[in-house]
Design a protein around this motif. Structure first.
Motif, PDB file in Angstrom:
ATOM      1  N   ASN A 299      45.641  14.321  -3.192  1.00 35.69           N
ATOM      2  CA  ASN A 299      44.289  13.847  -3.496  1.00 35.69           C
ATOM      3  C   ASN A 299      43.457  14.963  -4.130  1.00 35.69           C
ATOM      4  O   ASN A 299      42.748  14.744  -5.116  1.00 35.69           O
ATOM      5  N   ALA A 304      41.348  17.405  -9.004  1.00 29.99           N
ATOM      6  CA  ALA A 304      41.286  18.588  -9.873  1.00 29.99           C
ATOM      7  C   ALA A 304      41.647  18.175 -11.297  1.00 29.99           C
ATOM      8  O   ALA A 304      40.989  18.566 -12.271  1.00 29.99           O
ATOM      9  N   PHE A 307      38.881  15.852 -12.855  1.00 28.94           N
ATOM     10  CA  PHE A 307      37.608  16.471 -13.192  1.00 28.94           C
ATOM     11  C   PHE A 307      37.769  17.761 -14.001  1.00 28.94           C
ATOM     12  O   PHE A 307      36.860  18.570 -14.078  1.00 28.94           O
ATOM     13  N   ASP A 331      40.190  24.613  -9.654  1.00 33.73           N
ATOM     14  CA  ASP A 331      40.286  24.099 -11.018  1.00 33.73           C
ATOM     15  C   ASP A 331      39.183  24.713 -11.868  1.00 33.73           C
ATOM     16  O   ASP A 331      38.203  25.246 -11.347  1.00 33.73           O
ATOM     17  N   ILE A 334      34.782  20.486 -14.328  1.00 35.94           N
ATOM     18  CA  ILE A 334      33.343  20.242 -14.526  1.00 35.94           C
ATOM     19  C   ILE A 334      32.478  20.810 -13.410  1.00 35.94           C
ATOM     20  O   ILE A 334      31.263  20.856 -13.513  1.00 35.94           O
ATOM     21  N   GLY A 335      33.108  21.227 -12.293  1.00 37.06           N
ATOM     22  CA  GLY A 335      32.350  21.826 -11.195  1.00 37.06           C
ATOM     23  C   GLY A 335      31.503  20.798 -10.458  1.00 37.06           C
ATOM     24  O   GLY A 335      31.499  19.609 -10.788  1.00 37.06           O
ATOM     25  N   ILE A 344      29.808  15.109  -1.294  1.00 36.41           N
ATOM     26  CA  ILE A 344      31.080  14.586  -1.817  1.00 36.41           C
ATOM     27  C   ILE A 344      32.046  14.103  -0.745  1.00 36.41           C
ATOM     28  O   ILE A 344      32.936  13.326  -1.032  1.00 36.41           O
ATOM     29  N   TYR A 349      30.916   8.202  -1.996  1.00 37.33           N
ATOM     30  CA  TYR A 349      30.083   9.040  -2.870  1.00 37.33           C
ATOM     31  C   TYR A 349      30.850   9.431  -4.138  1.00 37.33           C
ATOM     32  O   TYR A 349      32.006   9.830  -4.078  1.00 37.33           O
ATOM     33  N   ALA A 351      29.764  11.683  -7.739  1.00 40.99           N
ATOM     34  CA  ALA A 351      28.663  12.375  -8.416  1.00 40.99           C
ATOM     35  C   ALA A 351      28.260  11.599  -9.671  1.00 40.99           C
ATOM     36  O   ALA A 351      27.086  11.444  -9.970  1.00 40.99           O
ATOM     37  N   GLY A 360      38.266   7.241 -12.909  1.00 44.72           N
ATOM     38  CA  GLY A 360      38.259   6.106 -11.990  1.00 44.72           C
ATOM     39  C   GLY A 360      38.179   6.620 -10.566  1.00 44.72           C
ATOM     40  O   GLY A 360      38.089   7.813 -10.328  1.00 44.72           O
ATOM     41  N   LEU A 362      37.345   5.377  -6.094  1.00 43.35           N
ATOM     42  CA  LEU A 362      36.475   4.590  -5.222  1.00 43.35           C
ATOM     43  C   LEU A 362      35.543   5.459  -4.388  1.00 43.35           C
ATOM     44  O   LEU A 362      34.762   4.954  -3.593  1.00 43.35           O
ATOM     45  N   LEU A 364      36.583   7.439  -2.049  1.00 44.44           N
ATOM     46  CA  LEU A 364      37.111   7.436  -0.677  1.00 44.44           C
ATOM     47  C   LEU A 364      38.002   8.636  -0.409  1.00 44.44           C
ATOM     48  O   LEU A 364      38.176   9.055   0.728  1.00 44.44           O
ATOM     49  N   THR A 367      36.725  11.656   1.647  1.00 48.43           N
ATOM     50  CA  THR A 367      36.390  11.246   3.022  1.00 48.43           C
ATOM     51  C   THR A 367      37.677  11.171   3.837  1.00 48.43           C
ATOM     52  O   THR A 367      37.755  11.683   4.952  1.00 48.43           O
TER      53      THR A 367
HETATM   54  P1  ADP Z   1      36.822   9.651  -6.283  1.00 49.77           P
HETATM   55  O1  ADP Z   1      37.695  10.742  -6.814  1.00 49.77           O
HETATM   56  O2  ADP Z   1      37.516   8.356  -6.089  1.00 49.77           O
HETATM   57  O3  ADP Z   1      35.520   9.519  -6.995  1.00 49.77           O
HETATM   58  P2  ADP Z   1      36.620  11.395  -3.954  1.00 49.77           P
HETATM   59  O4  ADP Z   1      36.140  11.123  -2.566  1.00 49.77           O
HETATM   60  O5  ADP Z   1      37.979  11.944  -4.106  1.00 49.77           O
HETATM   61  O6  ADP Z   1      36.435  10.053  -4.755  1.00 49.77           O
HETATM   62  O7  ADP Z   1      35.590  12.389  -4.646  1.00 49.77           O
HETATM   63  C1  ADP Z   1      34.203  12.140  -4.521  1.00 49.77           C
HETATM   64  C2  ADP Z   1      33.437  12.809  -5.651  1.00 49.77           C
HETATM   65  O8  ADP Z   1      33.498  14.241  -5.504  1.00 49.77           O
HETATM   66  C3  ADP Z   1      33.988  12.563  -7.035  1.00 49.77           C
HETATM   67  O9  ADP Z   1      33.558  11.326  -7.554  1.00 49.77           O
HETATM   68  C4  ADP Z   1      33.416  13.744  -7.813  1.00 49.77           C
HETATM   69  O10 ADP Z   1      32.071  13.496  -8.139  1.00 49.77           O
HETATM   70  C5  ADP Z   1      33.446  14.870  -6.765  1.00 49.77           C
HETATM   71  N1  ADP Z   1      34.660  15.709  -6.927  1.00 49.77           N
HETATM   72  C6  ADP Z   1      35.782  15.666  -6.171  1.00 49.77           C
HETATM   73  N2  ADP Z   1      36.672  16.602  -6.556  1.00 49.77           N
HETATM   74  C7  ADP Z   1      36.123  17.262  -7.604  1.00 49.77           C
HETATM   75  C8  ADP Z   1      36.537  18.346  -8.463  1.00 49.77           C
HETATM   76  N3  ADP Z   1      37.722  18.960  -8.312  1.00 49.77           N
HETATM   77  N4  ADP Z   1      35.675  18.754  -9.425  1.00 49.77           N
HETATM   78  C9  ADP Z   1      34.475  18.146  -9.589  1.00 49.77           C
HETATM   79  N5  ADP Z   1      34.011  17.116  -8.816  1.00 49.77           N
HETATM   80  C10 ADP Z   1      34.821  16.685  -7.831  1.00 49.77           C
END
Ligand code: ADP
Length: 551
Positions: A299, A304, A307, A331, A334-335, A344, A349, A351, A360, A362, A364, A367
């Protein structure tokens, strides 16, 4: 004035003594009142004049005032009128004591000034005691009622605040649920659209093997993606109901992480990013659920990759730090902004929720990942220097004491599938005709003989005639459900040794228990991996006794 004057601040309890103020310019009379009222057990307070009484009343609550009508300076009527004007003394009983016979007019004046009763001199002690007792009790009860009333108001007040807060939370959850359902529909439609396109391509690919192959790859990839979405949804629901369970075993962290990295590497590299894996020389032993641990690492890597725009750098580092095992997934993507960083790990949630978002998901994954890590006694944290500056996810897990890992544990390999096809007679029962047919075709492609049924009763009839060695049964079917079909097959003399496989969408431990109880040998959750099914058939039937041929 008496030496001890209890303040009026203390809350009156039903049995607590109350203050009785005795006001008279004659010391002798004050003494005689004290003698008459001493037995009541109340606090008796003396005042020698109207002024002294007023001064005292400034800081003392009083239940009853015994008041001499004729006093020099301020007389009893004047004092009563002043006392009454103060809201704090609305409930204080005032008893006038009069040495002279009061006329009806005097009494009227007294009532107008707020007195509630009269006693005449010579005072009959029992009468005075009885009057003071009644007023003191009345005061106590009124105080108690007011206290209860205040308590009730406080409780109603705080309950209202709580209710308003939970109503707010419910509305927020409702809003998030609606958003989530909309997003879910969208996320499910994407792979479905790709599958539908691929089916169209396959149908029109004519003799082009390459196009057909491409279409199949799309279908394969998108089906896996759909399965993953559904797995995440089920996990989220298990977490919400506290039903998620770990299957822990001793294992080597580097092995588990490299397996996860290997399975996702092609996906990352196909996007143009570079993936580096940095493993320690020493073995790091953990007690962990191999599948769940891989799910967490995959996951993090999937995120990584998602994004990190193409040609980025993705790294996985495994280390031991004291009694902790640490996996860092970094990674150059995009940070994460400081504001998003705190959210997050919350369910749903994301971003970027805009229509323009290119990724894409959900909301989840993180979490679930954090919850799974916490269930292992570890932690999962995120760091980022801010938008555009990459991210780091740090996973910490407790290391297992050295003695706890047997030498060979963690090296166990799945049983190799036999390359020898085993020809079996199989019955596939599923009310989804496409599912049943495709299972039958798959079995046929592997050299097996398969027949289909689309309801439980037909399945039983076909089984009677066809005498299958293997029966794949859906659970929810018209006429007779899968559990009952299984039970009835097991009751037949020819049904004892049949390999009964449940193929179902139900995947909870209770569902597995039910299929076991109905007589199934195996519980497979849809979508069933074709390779896994063939391996299972080969393994189970290799050494099984050959049943008699069909009648
Ligand atoms: P999803 O990937 O399905 O959106 P996640 O729970 O895995 O759901 O991640 C939640 C949110 O956290 C992402 O939508 C993104 O905004 C942020 N995020 C997670 N991992 C990264 C990452 N490596 N770099 C930037 N943003 C991240």
């Amino acid at each position: 004035m008496a030496a001890t004057v209890p303040t009026g601040d203390a809350e009156a309890r039903p049995s607590a003594p109350v203050n009785i103020l005795l006001v008279d310019d004659s010391q002798a009379k004050l003494l005689s009142y004290e003698a008459m009222l001493g037995d009541l057990g109340e606090n008796l307070i003396r005042a020698n004049s109207g002024n002294e009484a007023l001064e005292l009343l400034l800081h003392t609550d009083v239940a009853v005032i015994l008041l001499d009508v004729c006093m020099p300076g301020m007389d009893g009527f004047e004092l009563a009128a002043m006392v009454r004007r103060h809201p704090r003394f609305q409930k204080t009983a005032i008893i006038h004591v009069s040495a002279v016979n009061l006329t009806e007019l005097d009494r009227l004046k007294g009532y107008q000034s707020g007195a509630v009763d009269y006693v005449s001199v010579p005072i009959v002690p029992e009468l005075l005691r009885a009057k003071v007792r009644v007023f003191a009790d009345l005061y106590r009860k009124t105080q108690e009622l007011e206290r209860l009333n205040r308590e009730l108001e406080d409780r109603v007040g705080s309950r209202t605040v709580e209710l308003e807060a939970s109503l707010g939370r419910l509305r927020e959850n409702d809003r998030r649920k609606d958003e989530f359902l909309a997003m879910l529909a969208h996320e499910l439609r994407n792979p479905l659209a790709a599958i539908s396109n691929a089916v169209g391509v396959a149908r029109r690919s004519g003799r082009s093997e390459e196009r057909a192959q491409q279409a199949h790859e799309v279908i394969d990839r998108q089906t896996r993606h759909l399965s993953r979405l559904i797995d995440d949804l089920l996990d989220a629901s298990r977490i919400a109901r506290d039903k998620l369970e770990l299957q822990k075993e001793p294992l080597d962290l580097a092995d588990a992480v490299s397996a996860a990295v290997d399975s996702i590497r092609p996906q990352i590299e196909s996007r143009g990013s570079r993936l580096t894996l940095d493993l320690p020389k020493e073995r790091i032993r953990l007690s962990a659920d191999r599948v769940r641990l891989a799910q967490v690492v995959m996951n993090l890597l999937d995120n990584a990759a998602k994004f990190t725009p193409s040609a980025g750098e993705i790294g996985v580092q495994v280390r031991r730090e004291g009694d902790q095992a640490v996996v860092r997934v970094t990674d150059s993507g995009i940070g994460i902004s400081p504001d998003a960083l705190s959210q997050i790990f919350e369910m749903f949630y994301q971003a970027d929720q805009s229509l323009e978002r290119t990724t894409g998901g959900l909301g989840l994954g993180l979490t679930l990942a954090r919850r799974l890590v916490q269930m292992h006694g570890g932690s999962l944290e995120a760091r980022s220097a801010g938008a555009g500056r990459g991210s780091e996810f740090v996973l910490r897990l407790p290391v297992l004491a050295d003695a706890a890992l047997p030498a060979t544990a963690g090296d166990a390999k799945p049983v190799e599938a036999t390359s020898e096809p085993v020809r079996v007679r199989a019955l596939v029962a599923d009310d989804n005709e496409d599912t049943a047919e495709t299972f039958a075709v798959l079995l046929g492609l592997h050299g097996h003989e398969a027949v289909v049924a689309h309801d439980g009763e037909t399945a039983l009839e076909v089984a009677e005639r066809f005498r299958p060695q293997v029966v794949l049964l859906d659970i929810g079917m018209p006429r007779v459900n899968g559990y009952d079909v299984a039970r009835r097959i097991r009751e037949k003399p020819w049904g004892k040794d049949i390999l009964l496989i449940a193929t179902t969408g139900w995947s909870q431990p209770e569902d597995r228990q039910r299929t076991r109880e109905a007589g199934f040998d195996v519980h497979l959750v849809k979508p069933v991996e074709p390779d896994a099914l063939m391996t299972l058939l080969a393994e189970r039937l290799k050494n099984a006794p050959q049943p008699p041929p069909a009648p």
